[in-house]
Design a protein around this motif. Structure first.
Motif, PDB file in Angstrom:
ATOM      1  N   ILE A  19      21.570  44.232  39.646  1.00  0.00           N
ATOM      2  CA  ILE A  19      21.414  43.388  38.466  1.00  0.00           C
ATOM      3  C   ILE A  19      19.930  43.197  38.190  1.00  0.00           C
ATOM      4  O   ILE A  19      19.163  42.855  39.087  1.00  0.00           O
ATOM      5  CB  ILE A  19      22.109  42.033  38.667  1.00  0.00           C
ATOM      6  N   TYR A  20      19.535  43.448  36.950  1.00  0.00           N
ATOM      7  CA  TYR A  20      18.143  43.303  36.534  1.00  0.00           C
ATOM      8  C   TYR A  20      17.922  41.926  35.937  1.00  0.00           C
ATOM      9  O   TYR A  20      18.730  41.455  35.130  1.00  0.00           O
ATOM     10  CB  TYR A  20      17.777  44.357  35.491  1.00  0.00           C
ATOM     11  N   SER A  21      16.816  41.306  36.318  1.00  0.00           N
ATOM     12  CA  SER A  21      16.402  40.060  35.690  1.00  0.00           C
ATOM     13  C   SER A  21      15.825  40.390  34.325  1.00  0.00           C
ATOM     14  O   SER A  21      15.158  41.413  34.157  1.00  0.00           O
ATOM     15  CB  SER A  21      15.339  39.362  36.531  1.00  0.00           C
ATOM     16  N   LEU A  22      16.063  39.521  33.371  1.00  0.00           N
ATOM     17  CA  LEU A  22      15.467  39.701  32.044  1.00  0.00           C
ATOM     18  C   LEU A  22      14.038  39.189  32.070  1.00  0.00           C
ATOM     19  O   LEU A  22      13.790  38.043  32.439  1.00  0.00           O
ATOM     20  CB  LEU A  22      16.257  38.927  30.989  1.00  0.00           C
ATOM     21  N   SER A  23      13.102  40.041  31.680  1.00  0.00           N
ATOM     22  CA  SER A  23      11.711  39.603  31.585  1.00  0.00           C
ATOM     23  C   SER A  23      11.574  38.649  30.396  1.00  0.00           C
ATOM     24  O   SER A  23      12.399  38.646  29.476  1.00  0.00           O
ATOM     25  CB  SER A  23      10.791  40.811  31.394  1.00  0.00           C
ATOM     26  N   GLU A  24      10.530  37.854  30.405  1.00  0.00           N
ATOM     27  CA  GLU A  24      10.290  36.943  29.276  1.00  0.00           C
ATOM     28  C   GLU A  24      10.109  37.719  27.966  1.00  0.00           C
ATOM     29  O   GLU A  24      10.657  37.319  26.941  1.00  0.00           O
ATOM     30  CB  GLU A  24       9.106  36.022  29.561  1.00  0.00           C
ATOM     31  N   PRO A  25       9.360  38.852  27.970  1.00  0.00           N
ATOM     32  CA  PRO A  25       9.261  39.617  26.717  1.00  0.00           C
ATOM     33  C   PRO A  25      10.626  40.143  26.236  1.00  0.00           C
ATOM     34  O   PRO A  25      10.887  40.161  25.037  1.00  0.00           O
ATOM     35  CB  PRO A  25       8.316  40.761  27.066  1.00  0.00           C
ATOM     36  N   ILE A  48      12.224  36.561  18.595  1.00  0.00           N
ATOM     37  CA  ILE A  48      10.982  35.802  18.455  1.00  0.00           C
ATOM     38  C   ILE A  48       9.799  36.575  19.022  1.00  0.00           C
ATOM     39  O   ILE A  48       8.805  36.005  19.436  1.00  0.00           O
ATOM     40  CB  ILE A  48      11.092  34.401  19.105  1.00  0.00           C
ATOM     41  N   CYS A  49       9.937  37.891  19.035  1.00  0.00           N
ATOM     42  CA  CYS A  49       8.879  38.762  19.526  1.00  0.00           C
ATOM     43  C   CYS A  49       7.750  38.813  18.507  1.00  0.00           C
ATOM     44  O   CYS A  49       7.987  38.794  17.301  1.00  0.00           O
ATOM     45  CB  CYS A  49       9.438  40.168  19.719  1.00  0.00           C
ATOM     46  N   GLY A  50       6.550  38.945  19.003  1.00  0.00           N
ATOM     47  CA  GLY A  50       5.393  39.058  18.124  1.00  0.00           C
ATOM     48  C   GLY A  50       5.076  40.501  17.808  1.00  0.00           C
ATOM     49  O   GLY A  50       5.839  41.421  18.085  1.00  0.00           O
ATOM     50  N   GLU A  51       3.899  40.723  17.240  1.00  0.00           N
ATOM     51  CA  GLU A  51       3.441  42.053  16.843  1.00  0.00           C
ATOM     52  C   GLU A  51       3.419  43.022  18.012  1.00  0.00           C
ATOM     53  O   GLU A  51       3.683  44.203  17.859  1.00  0.00           O
ATOM     54  CB  GLU A  51       2.045  41.946  16.216  1.00  0.00           C
ATOM     55  N   GLU A  52       3.115  42.531  19.231  1.00  0.00           N
ATOM     56  CA  GLU A  52       3.039  43.418  20.392  1.00  0.00           C
ATOM     57  C   GLU A  52       4.368  44.124  20.658  1.00  0.00           C
ATOM     58  O   GLU A  52       4.399  45.214  21.188  1.00  0.00           O
ATOM     59  CB  GLU A  52       2.598  42.637  21.646  1.00  0.00           C
ATOM     60  N   CYS A  53       5.473  43.521  20.268  1.00  0.00           N
ATOM     61  CA  CYS A  53       6.777  44.125  20.533  1.00  0.00           C
ATOM     62  C   CYS A  53       7.117  45.229  19.544  1.00  0.00           C
ATOM     63  O   CYS A  53       7.791  46.177  19.906  1.00  0.00           O
ATOM     64  CB  CYS A  53       7.872  43.064  20.501  1.00  0.00           C
ATOM     65  N   THR A  54       6.690  45.107  18.324  1.00  0.00           N
ATOM     66  CA  THR A  54       7.018  46.141  17.351  1.00  0.00           C
ATOM     67  C   THR A  54       6.251  47.422  17.631  1.00  0.00           C
ATOM     68  O   THR A  54       6.723  48.501  17.339  1.00  0.00           O
ATOM     69  CB  THR A  54       6.738  45.671  15.910  1.00  0.00           C
ATOM     70  N   GLU A  55       5.077  47.295  18.240  1.00  0.00           N
ATOM     71  CA  GLU A  55       4.276  48.474  18.527  1.00  0.00           C
ATOM     72  C   GLU A  55       4.759  49.235  19.752  1.00  0.00           C
ATOM     73  O   GLU A  55       4.684  50.443  19.821  1.00  0.00           O
ATOM     74  CB  GLU A  55       2.812  48.074  18.718  1.00  0.00           C
ATOM     75  N   ASN A  56       5.255  48.523  20.748  1.00  0.00           N
ATOM     76  CA  ASN A  56       5.677  49.184  21.991  1.00  0.00           C
ATOM     77  C   ASN A  56       6.832  48.408  22.601  1.00  0.00           C
ATOM     78  O   ASN A  56       6.642  47.587  23.485  1.00  0.00           O
ATOM     79  CB  ASN A  56       4.510  49.289  22.966  1.00  0.00           C
ATOM     80  N   ALA A  57       8.030  48.673  22.137  1.00  0.00           N
ATOM     81  CA  ALA A  57       9.205  47.921  22.552  1.00  0.00           C
ATOM     82  C   ALA A  57       9.438  47.971  24.047  1.00  0.00           C
ATOM     83  O   ALA A  57       9.748  46.977  24.670  1.00  0.00           O
ATOM     84  CB  ALA A  57      10.443  48.439  21.818  1.00  0.00           C
ATOM     85  N   ILE A  58       9.281  49.128  24.654  1.00  0.00           N
ATOM     86  CA  ILE A  58       9.601  49.275  26.064  1.00  0.00           C
ATOM     87  C   ILE A  58       8.609  48.529  26.932  1.00  0.00           C
ATOM     88  O   ILE A  58       8.976  47.760  27.802  1.00  0.00           O
ATOM     89  CB  ILE A  58       9.669  50.764  26.466  1.00  0.00           C
ATOM     90  N   ALA A  59       7.327  48.725  26.706  1.00  0.00           N
ATOM     91  CA  ALA A  59       6.312  48.036  27.511  1.00  0.00           C
ATOM     92  C   ALA A  59       6.444  46.534  27.356  1.00  0.00           C
ATOM     93  O   ALA A  59       6.241  45.779  28.291  1.00  0.00           O
ATOM     94  CB  ALA A  59       4.926  48.501  27.116  1.00  0.00           C
ATOM     95  N   CYS A  60       6.803  46.099  26.182  1.00  0.00           N
ATOM     96  CA  CYS A  60       6.939  44.665  25.909  1.00  0.00           C
ATOM     97  C   CYS A  60       8.107  44.074  26.692  1.00  0.00           C
ATOM     98  O   CYS A  60       8.008  42.972  27.192  1.00  0.00           O
ATOM     99  CB  CYS A  60       7.181  44.455  24.416  1.00  0.00           C
ATOM    100  N   CYS A  61       9.173  44.805  26.782  1.00  0.00           N
ATOM    101  CA  CYS A  61      10.428  44.201  27.218  1.00  0.00           C
ATOM    102  C   CYS A  61      10.757  44.345  28.679  1.00  0.00           C
ATOM    103  O   CYS A  61      11.474  43.544  29.247  1.00  0.00           O
ATOM    104  CB  CYS A  61      11.576  44.767  26.393  1.00  0.00           C
ATOM    105  N   LEU A  62      10.333  45.413  29.329  1.00  0.00           N
ATOM    106  CA  LEU A  62      10.819  45.651  30.688  1.00  0.00           C
ATOM    107  C   LEU A  62       9.686  45.659  31.698  1.00  0.00           C
ATOM    108  O   LEU A  62       8.567  45.847  31.412  1.00  0.00           O
ATOM    109  CB  LEU A  62      11.589  46.961  30.739  1.00  0.00           C
TER     110      LEU A  62
END
Length: 147
Positions: A119-125, A133-147
């Motif tokens: 089971i993976y914990s969900l990162s804050e991003p 509620i993601c900011g600009e950083e998420c639209t540019e790089n979804a994977i790096a932002c999220c995991l």
């Protein structure tokens, strides 16, 4: 704040039971399709599949309100949120044929689970991305932002 999505679809003839309406289990299939589409839309599906991490349903509570019939035009409206490491989808399924009517509502809880059953914990991003509620950083790089 919760992210809102819509998943339109049309009832097909092969989804009907002997009473000529959609079998209850098919409603769950519609909602499953809406969930996979959501992970694709937020930009993490390809990564999850590549890493063999899957959003696994661990709990579903559903209430059937109205029958659906062949060729009904429908939409599933979903509110997305997180609760600790759970991804929560609040689905409302509407028939748009004739008067708009709610046909079912469901709450679904999921965890991210690897092929090895870890089971993976969900990162804050990732939590921010799911909740919309993601900011600009998420639209540019979804994977790096999220995991």
């Amino acid at each position: 704040m919760a992210k809102q999505t819509e998943f339109p679809f049309q009832v097909q003839g092969y989804e009907l039971d002997s009473f000529q309406h959609v079998n209850n289990a098919v409603y769950l299939n519609y909602m499953e399709a809406a969930r996979w589409k959501f992970f694709e839309e937020i930009g993490v599906l390809d990564y999850l599949l590549k890493e063999r991490i899957y959003p696994v349903v661990i709990e579903t509570t559903i209430r059937y309100l109205r029958e659906l019939k062949m060729h009904d035009q429908c939409v599933i409206e979903t509110s997305w949120s997180t609760d600790m490491d759970y991804i929560v989808a609040e689905h409302s399924l509407y028939s748009l044929t004739g008067t708009r009517r709610k046909a079912a509502k469901a709450t679904v809880k999921m965890l991210l689970v690897s092929q090895e059953r870890l089971i993976y914990s969900l990162s804050e991003p990732m939590k921010r991305r799911i909740s919309g509620i993601c900011g600009e950083e998420c639209t540019e790089n979804a994977i790096a932002c999220c995991l």
